[in-house]
Design a protein around this motif. Structure first.
Motif, PDB file in Angstrom:
ATOM      1  N   LYS A 385     -10.767  17.039 -29.251  1.00 21.48           N
ATOM      2  CA  LYS A 385      -9.902  15.489 -28.826  1.00 21.48           C
ATOM      3  C   LYS A 385     -11.016  14.997 -27.885  1.00 21.48           C
ATOM      4  O   LYS A 385     -11.045  13.600 -28.420  1.00 21.48           O
ATOM      5  CB  LYS A 385      -8.779  15.917 -28.021  1.00 21.48           C
ATOM      6  N   THR A 386     -11.585  15.363 -27.157  1.00 20.86           N
ATOM      7  CA  THR A 386     -12.379  14.549 -26.109  1.00 20.86           C
ATOM      8  C   THR A 386     -13.479  14.027 -27.174  1.00 20.86           C
ATOM      9  O   THR A 386     -14.067  12.968 -26.964  1.00 20.86           O
ATOM     10  CB  THR A 386     -12.798  15.350 -24.866  1.00 20.86           C
ATOM     11  N   THR A 387     -14.156  14.971 -27.674  1.00 22.55           N
ATOM     12  CA  THR A 387     -15.161  14.787 -28.554  1.00 22.55           C
ATOM     13  C   THR A 387     -14.870  13.847 -29.590  1.00 22.55           C
ATOM     14  O   THR A 387     -15.753  12.732 -29.839  1.00 22.55           O
ATOM     15  CB  THR A 387     -15.441  15.953 -29.366  1.00 22.55           C
ATOM     16  N   GLN A 426     -11.481   8.543 -18.144  1.00 25.34           N
ATOM     17  CA  GLN A 426     -11.684  10.069 -18.455  1.00 25.34           C
ATOM     18  C   GLN A 426     -10.897  11.086 -17.781  1.00 25.34           C
ATOM     19  O   GLN A 426     -10.179  10.904 -17.065  1.00 25.34           O
ATOM     20  CB  GLN A 426     -13.215  10.116 -18.053  1.00 25.34           C
ATOM     21  N   GLN A 427     -11.166  12.438 -18.599  1.00 27.52           N
ATOM     22  CA  GLN A 427     -10.305  13.522 -18.245  1.00 27.52           C
ATOM     23  C   GLN A 427     -10.601  13.803 -16.669  1.00 27.52           C
ATOM     24  O   GLN A 427      -9.714  14.028 -16.015  1.00 27.52           O
ATOM     25  CB  GLN A 427     -10.879  14.688 -19.333  1.00 27.52           C
ATOM     26  N   ASP A 428     -11.961  14.190 -16.393  1.00 22.20           N
ATOM     27  CA  ASP A 428     -12.183  14.132 -15.048  1.00 22.20           C
ATOM     28  C   ASP A 428     -12.853  12.952 -14.758  1.00 22.20           C
ATOM     29  O   ASP A 428     -13.934  12.528 -14.837  1.00 22.20           O
ATOM     30  CB  ASP A 428     -13.068  15.315 -14.729  1.00 22.20           C
ATOM     31  N   PHE A 506      -7.476   6.889 -23.545  1.00 20.58           N
ATOM     32  CA  PHE A 506      -6.970   7.417 -22.287  1.00 20.58           C
ATOM     33  C   PHE A 506      -7.123   9.160 -22.363  1.00 20.58           C
ATOM     34  O   PHE A 506      -6.383   9.587 -23.255  1.00 20.58           O
ATOM     35  CB  PHE A 506      -5.610   7.124 -21.944  1.00 20.58           C
ATOM     36  N   ASP A 507      -7.892   9.620 -21.680  1.00 17.24           N
ATOM     37  CA  ASP A 507      -8.192  11.131 -21.915  1.00 17.24           C
ATOM     38  C   ASP A 507      -7.230  11.622 -20.509  1.00 17.24           C
ATOM     39  O   ASP A 507      -7.682  11.704 -19.313  1.00 17.24           O
ATOM     40  CB  ASP A 507      -9.639  11.563 -21.916  1.00 17.24           C
ATOM     41  N   GLU A 508      -6.126  12.251 -20.985  1.00 17.37           N
ATOM     42  CA  GLU A 508      -5.191  12.682 -19.760  1.00 17.37           C
ATOM     43  C   GLU A 508      -5.748  13.917 -19.032  1.00 17.37           C
ATOM     44  O   GLU A 508      -6.250  14.916 -19.761  1.00 17.37           O
ATOM     45  CB  GLU A 508      -3.867  12.861 -20.317  1.00 17.37           C
TER      46      GLU A 508
HETATM   47 MG    MG Z   1     -10.914  17.385 -23.462  1.00 19.98          MG
END
Ligand code: MG
Ligand code: GTP
Length: 582
Positions: A385-387, A426-428, A506-508
């Motif tokens: 997903k992030t990719t 971002q996620q982090d 939006f990467d939760e």
């Molecule tokens: Mg991810």
């Protein structure tokens, strides 16, 4: 063959760095020559006084001695000035060049892609910028200057002494040659030991860095003692490496001192013999002794130079290597500028792998998202997903297929314009050391305080910020350690509000937020998503329940699509993900 072709180029490139400081460089060399010439002249004047003045009538002699004395005083002043110039301006020239190279490599770093950084250690990139460049600049200014000075002093003294007394000159130059060989041998050993030292110190440093950066983990596992033991072991190896270095160093310095004294003693003894023979005058013997420094000093200088050269040149090699890495994501020559976009995004047969010969993370993904649409992406951890989302701003380029923005291949759009249209949470979340105000303003440099506060309010961050010790001016520590996960996420959302882009990703965060902050984050996200094309990578049911379109990403690509209700009714991958709590 290739090496040969390369080296003149390399030197030419290197010479290019002197160019802006050409005048400084030649002035530096000029004063280096002047200073060493003065050093050579002074003993000659001493000899003149001793040889000729003694034969003159007293009154005349006194006058001449005074004149020569004053002359020598002037020479000492010249020497002082030259020495001051080459130490100060010579080093400054090195610093200027180092400054230029550092700018160059830092701006190069800014251009390199995620792929590059995935495979690098920050510590190494840092040492390129700091210690390598320092070695280069030392070589660039000391190199030419030291060689010139040593050459003039050594050769000058030798020629002068040959004229004064050739037998004595040959004896001392013979010892100098032995001394040079001795110095080179010990220097080589020391060089090896120093290298070991540096490796040890680098090990210790990286261990300290790792251990301190992870201090929270260390303490939570109660492993302080283990860390201490690990550290003590490395620290001991450091002492062992140092022991060897100092042994060689002791050999080197004591040997060099002994040789210097030996030259003096040998000249004195041989000179005394010649004196009794009547082949040498007392004045000449004194002259000889005064020149000994001119022999020994260049030897140390030359030996140092070999080391400097090696460090500097290998540093320069590494510098060139780094500069030769072409950024793999850059503007195409025919890339167009974009001012405004609607936010229509299409994936056509997109496949992607992080590195060649690795498995595909995405294969043949097709997707169409209309302007202003809100799309939630779900899938198991590691599904990509992030990719998938990082392909849209071209953090990585697709391996196959293409991604279109408003019908145009994103590779045909100027990177700067493309990324300006996309806001990412971002996620982090990464926050810079500094204040809250500075961190939010990063979304739009130059934004006024009012704009920042408005964005913070929209992101539901204003209230907690006002409760901080110095509200917007509160320092949040390295990487924002003084904030909670939910707070960091809201600052990141505020940044995106400030940027105000038509497309939002939006990467939760995968880490759980407590119910309350989850609700506030959710609320601010919904406000932010309004009227923008939005991709939400969801890890929580609350985030997706209201999404009109949910995509389920699996190894096979997008496996299912629909609303929460529709997908549950399907009783497929999504239903199982929901059961597992996503
Ligand atoms: Mg991810
Ligand atoms: P979660 O965030 O855990 O829900 O997973 P995700 O769906 O966001 O997965 P992501 O896109 O981060 O990773 C997909 C796959 O790519 C995983 O198998 C990772 O191992 C791999 N991967 C992720 N980042 C990199 C990278 O920078 N380099 C390489 N070589 N592989 C990566």
């Amino acid at each position: 063959m290739e090496q040969k072709k390369k080296s003149p180029n390399k030197l030419k490139l290197l010479a290019g760095y002197y160019k802006p400081y050409k005048r400084l460089f030649f002035a530096d060399l000029f004063f280096a020559v002047l200073g060493s010439a003065v050093t050579l002249v002074i003993p000659l004047l001493v000899r003149y006084i001793m040889n000729s003045v003694g034969a003159m009538p007293t009154s005349e002699a006194k006058g001449i001695i005074l004149q020569i004395g004053i002359g020598m005083l002037v020479l000492i002043l010249v020497q002082l000035g030259s020495r001051y110039f080459i130490t100060y301006y010579g080093h400054m020239m090195g610093a200027y060049i180092e400054h230029d190279m550092r700018n160059e490599i830092f701006s190069h770093y800014q251009k390199l892609s995620f792929t590059f950084y995935d495979n690098q250690k920050v510590g190494h990139l840092l040492s390129r910028i700091t210690s390598d460049l320092f070695d280069i600049s030392e070589l660039l200014h000391h190199g030419p200057e030291d060689i010139l000075i040593s050459f003039i002093k050594l050769l000058g003294a030798f020629i002068i002494l040959l004229n004064v007394n050739w037998k004595l000159a040959l004896i001392s130059i013979g010892i100098v040659i032995v001394m040079l060989v001795y110095a080179l041998i010990f220097n080589k050993k020391m060089k090896y030991a120093f290298k070991e030292n540096r490796a040890r110190i680098a090990d210790i440093n990286s261990q300290i860095e790792d251990s301190l950066a992870g201090i929270r983990v260390v303490k939570s596992f109660g492993n302080e003692k283990r860390e201490m033991e690990k550290f003590a072991k490395g620290n001991e190896r450091f002492v062992d490496a140092k022991r060897l270095t100092y042994r060689y160093m002791a050999g080197y310095h004591s040997g060099m001192d002994a040789f210097t004294t030996l030259i003096t003693v040998a000249s004195l003894v041989a000179g005394a013999f010649f004196l009794t023979d009547g082949t040498l005058s007392a004045a000449d013997l004194v002259t000889f002794l005064l020149y000994i420094n001119n022999f020994t000093e260049p030897v140390t200088k030359l030996v140092n130079f070999t080391e400097q050269f090696q460090n500097g040149y290998s540093g320069y090699d590494r510098f060139l290597e780094m500069m030769a890495i072409a950024p793999d994501i850059a503007d195409a020559p025919d890339a167009v500028s974009l001012d405004h976009v609607d936010g229509d995004i299409r994936f056509e047969e997109v496949s992607f792998r992080y590195e060649e010969n690795q498995e595909e993370v995405l294969s043949h993904v097709n997707l169409e998202v209309k302007p202003g649409e809100y799309v939630a992406l779900v899938g198991s951890s590691g599904a990509g997903k992030t990719t998938l989302c990082s392909l849209i701003p071209r953090f990585y380029d697709v391996s196959d297929g293409r991604i279109l923005l408003d019908g145009r291949d994103i590779r045909q759009i100027k990177l700067k314009d493309l990324r300006r249209q996309i806001g990412i949470v971002q996620q982090d979340v990464y926050l810079f050391a500094g204040t809250i105000m500075e961190n939010i303003r990063y979304g739009k440099p130059g934004a006024s305080d009012e704009e920042v506060i408005r964005a913070a309010k929209a992101a539901n961050a204003h209230d907690f910020i006002m409760e901080m010790p110095a509200d917007y001016d509160t320092d949040i520590g390295q990487r924002g350690v003084k904030l909670s996960g939910g707070q960091k996420q809201r600052l990141s959302i505020a940044r995106a509000f400030l940027k105000n882009p038509p497309i939002l990703i939006f990467d939760e965060a995968t880490s759980a937020l407590d119910n309350e902050s989850e609700k506030v984050v959710q609320d601010s996200l919904e406000k932010l998503a309004k009227d923008r094309t939005t991709f939400v990578i969801a890890h929580r049911l609350s985030t997706i329940r209201n999404a009109r379109r949910i995509l389920v990403l699996t190894e096979e690509g997008i496996a299912e699509e629909g609303t929460h209700k529709e997908l549950l009714a399907k009783d497929g991958v999504y239903a199982r993900l929901c059961e597992a709590g996503l």
